[in-house]
Design an enzyme around this catalytic site. Structure first.
Site, PDB file in Angstrom:
ATOM      1  N   SER A 147      -4.220   2.679  -3.163  1.00  0.00           N
ATOM      2  CA  SER A 147      -5.403   3.247  -3.808  1.00  0.00           C
ATOM      3  C   SER A 147      -5.155   3.320  -5.303  1.00  0.00           C
ATOM      4  O   SER A 147      -3.997   3.398  -5.741  1.00  0.00           O
ATOM      5  CB  SER A 147      -5.666   4.659  -3.265  1.00  0.00           C
ATOM      6  OG  SER A 147      -6.565   5.379  -4.093  1.00  0.00           O
ATOM      7  N   TYR A 162      -2.831  13.012  -1.055  1.00  0.00           N
ATOM      8  CA  TYR A 162      -3.331  11.643  -0.949  1.00  0.00           C
ATOM      9  C   TYR A 162      -2.731  10.764  -2.038  1.00  0.00           C
ATOM     10  O   TYR A 162      -2.220   9.672  -1.770  1.00  0.00           O
ATOM     11  CB  TYR A 162      -4.850  11.646  -1.047  1.00  0.00           C
ATOM     12  CG  TYR A 162      -5.462  10.269  -0.906  1.00  0.00           C
ATOM     13  CD1 TYR A 162      -5.643   9.700   0.351  1.00  0.00           C
ATOM     14  CD2 TYR A 162      -5.863   9.540  -2.022  1.00  0.00           C
ATOM     15  CE1 TYR A 162      -6.192   8.432   0.489  1.00  0.00           C
ATOM     16  CE2 TYR A 162      -6.410   8.283  -1.898  1.00  0.00           C
ATOM     17  CZ  TYR A 162      -6.582   7.727  -0.637  1.00  0.00           C
ATOM     18  OH  TYR A 162      -7.123   6.470  -0.514  1.00  0.00           O
TER      19      TYR A 162
END
Length: 257
Positions: A147, A162
């Site tokens: 990401s 995350y």
């Protein structure tokens, strides 16, 4: 076929895609199947996988497998089944992912452990199990989906757990590439920016945050899932035969600002 389609042809190869019940994962499974691979589509929601496998587009090339990547036994069983049925794993796409609360003040130890189990431990175990077979075969491609939060902060959205897990995925990718390159196994990371997927529904449902994405992206819009097709096929096929340990960012210019 021409030279380019020869490079991206996956006929006769076996691929595994996790998190394939929705969003990027289901699209990735379709793309690899379109390229000729037999694709094991893995996720917890078996009903969605079965619907994906029944699609006329995939012509029976997708095999649904119920798998929770947070469960080490499921990770081992998934690779074992693929090897038992096909004798090979040519492409592994570690796509399954989860997020937690955006604010660190709201993020608990349980939240952190859950995110790390899905986003980091699962991909590590799947890479370990599949990589053993790939090293023995002398070839293979692992694509770890990370990401942009692995590279830059996106506060006030995202979440510490995350971001940390995806940053670790990038580091893991580099280290696996270093260890397995001599065996002909390539390991690369695909880093998407903001795409309209089930995970990002709330972000794009809010007018303010949707405008924030547009304003902060050089192309002034979020990505469409199909815009990752080329990058995935490039990394998973012989088109990237001399590429390993790399991070391929597809983000509309978000991280280049």
């Amino acid at each position: 076929m021409n030279a380019l389609t020869d490079l991206t042809d996956l006929t006769g190869r076996t691929a595994v895609v996790t998190g394939a019940s929705s969003g990027l994962g289901s699209r990735f499974a379709e793309v690899l199947a379109d390229a000729g691979a037999t694709v094991y589509a893995a996720a917890r929601r078996l009903d969605r996988l079965e619907a994906l496998a029944a699609s006329p587009r995939t012509s029976g090339a997708i095999r649904p497998v119920a798998c929770d990547v947070a469960d080490p036994a499921d990770c081992k069983a998934l690779v074992a089944r693929v090897l038992a049925e096909t004798g090979r794993v040519d492409v592994l796409v570690n796509n399954a992912g989860a997020s937690g609360p955006a604010r660190v003040e709201d993020e608990t130890e349980d939240d952190l452990e859950r995110v790390l189990a899905i986003n980091l431990r699962g991909p590590f175990l799947l890479a370990k199990h599949a990589g053993e077979a790939m090293c023995a075969a002398g070839s293979g491609s692992i694509v770890n989906v990370a990401s942009i939060l692995a590279l830059v902060s996106a506060a006030p959205v995202g979440g510490v757990g995350y971001a940390a897990s995806k940053g670790a995925v990038v580091a893991m990718t580099r280290e696996l590439a270093g260890q397995w390159g001599r065996h002909g196994v390539r390991v690369n990371a695909l880093v998407p920016g903001w795409f309209r997927t089930e995970m990002n529904d709330a972000l794009f449902a809010d007018e303010t945050s949707a405008r924030w994405v547009d304003r902060s992206t050089m192309l002034r819009r979020p990505g469409q899932v199909a815009e990752l097709d080329g990058a995935l096929l490039f990394l998973g096929s012989d088109a990237s035969s001399y590429m390993t340990g790399q991070t391929l960012v597809v983000d509309g210019g978000w991280t280049a600002r």
